[in-house]
Design a protein around this motif. Structure first.
Motif, short mmCIF file in Angstrom:
data_model
loop_
_atom_site.label_atom_id
_atom_site.label_comp_id
_atom_site.label_asym_id
_atom_site.label_seq_id
_atom_site.Cartn_x
_atom_site.Cartn_y
_atom_site.Cartn_z
N ASP A 77 -3.35 7.90 -0.77
CA ASP A 77 -2.99 6.50 -0.96
C ASP A 77 -1.47 6.37 -1.12
N TYR A 82 0.28 4.26 -2.63
CA TYR A 82 0.74 3.66 -3.88
C TYR A 82 0.63 4.60 -5.08
N MET A 117 2.32 -1.80 -8.08
CA MET A 117 1.41 -1.59 -6.96
C MET A 117 -0.06 -1.46 -7.38
N ILE A 173 -2.38 -3.68 -8.00
CA ILE A 173 -3.30 -4.56 -7.26
C ILE A 173 -3.64 -3.94 -5.91
N LYS A 174 -2.64 -3.45 -5.20
CA LYS A 174 -2.86 -2.84 -3.89
C LYS A 174 -3.72 -1.59 -4.02
N PHE A 175 -3.45 -0.78 -5.03
CA PHE A 175 -4.23 0.43 -5.24
C PHE A 175 -5.68 0.09 -5.54
N GLU A 203 -7.35 -2.53 -4.67
CA GLU A 203 -7.98 -3.00 -3.43
C GLU A 203 -8.43 -1.82 -2.58
N ASN A 204 -7.58 -0.81 -2.47
CA ASN A 204 -7.88 0.35 -1.63
C ASN A 204 -9.05 1.16 -2.18
#
Length: 282
Positions: free
Chosen positions: A50, A52, A97, A99-101, A103-104
């Motif tokens: 990932d 992030y 980061m 939120i992005k993590f 989501e992933n």
């Protein structure tokens, strides 16, 4: 996020429960996952790459002898005997980061057919305001999406206490719900550091973002939490690992503890606090 399966390994679709840590004070969630991986005899099947996550590398955490394998930032283990997948996160998420993590990792769980996600994390003991009943010993708290108010009948039956500070209508919790909901047209913002209040502490932690992301993907999610301070957090790790075992219905006969014991202590714990002092100095 890319899931890289190790050469010669395959993913077991029957491992439909995912257990993973959310980084917080004392790294209790990570220690609990270490304990579960070691005790269930889970086998590493791959890792998640990932962008992030901060990079890190280390020695194998579970083997007593050097085997040439290295530990990576986010590894995936499977225990077919307990139908469990365990994700061990060894490095923090880059600032800003989360939120992005979240989501992933939620996309990984949903695409992998996971039905129940259990997030293990810790909370700052200084935030525990209400009166403690010390006669009961350390308390495990939970947050579930089984009901709108975070309550779960099964967790109640196991003796866990609901995280009363959860408020789905609170400004920060509503913000988390909105950012993971593709159909949400309401534009909300997270308060700045100067605007944060005591009640905003909980939704500002990584477990809250993970909870909201898994919930938005339609997965059943349960967060198991304990209050602690920095220091020797091994007892807290046992507390959360035992709570996760109860929640998933794991029994001691399915563990690989030594000398008839229930738990297999991870080899890496032997050097957790460094080598003992040189007694020749005394």
């Amino acid at each position: 996020m890319e899931f890289v399966v190790e050469e010669g390994k395959r993913v077991n679709e029957e491992c439909s429960t995912l257990i993973q840590p959310a980084l917080s004070i004392g790294n209790v969630g990570q220690l609990a996952v270490d304990l579960l991986v070691s005790s269930t005899g889970a086998d590493r099947v791959g890792y998640l790459d990932d962008p992030y996550l901060l990079p890190c590398v280390g020695n194998d955490a579970y083997g007593p002898l050097p085997c040439g394998e290295i530990a990576l930032p986010l590894e995936v283990y499977e225990s077919p005997s307990t139908a469990t997948t365990l994700a061990q996160q060894r490095s923090p998420v880059a600032k800003g980061m989360m939120i992005k993590f979240a989501e992933n990792i939620a996309d990984f769980a949903a695409s992998g057919g996971k039905k129940h996600v259990i997030v293990l994390s810790s909370l700052d003991f200084q935030r525990l305001h209400h009166n403690l009943d010390m006669s009961r010993g350390p308390q495990v708290y939970y947050l579930s999406n089984a009901e709108a108010n975070g309550r779960d009948e099964h967790c109640e039956m196991l003796g866990f206490g609901r995280l009363n500070e959860y408020d789905s209508e609170g400004r920060c919790w509503k913000y988390l719900s909105s950012v993971f909901d593709e159909n949400c047209k309401e534009e909300l913002t997270f308060p700045s550091e100067d605007e944060l209040e005591d009640i905003d502490y909980y939704p500002s932690l990584p477990f809250a973002a993970l909870f909201s992301a898994f919930k938005a993907r339609g997965l059943k999610v349960t967060c198991l939490l304990c209050y602690c301070s920095e220091g020797d957090n091994i007892p807290d790790a046992f507390l959360l690992a035992e709570a996760a075992s109860k929640l998933t219905g794991l029994t001691p006969d399915k563990f690989h503890g030594e000398e008839g014991g229930k738990w297999q202590i991870p080899y890496s714990w032997k050097s957790m606090y460094g080598a003992p002092p040189d007694m020749s100095m005394f």
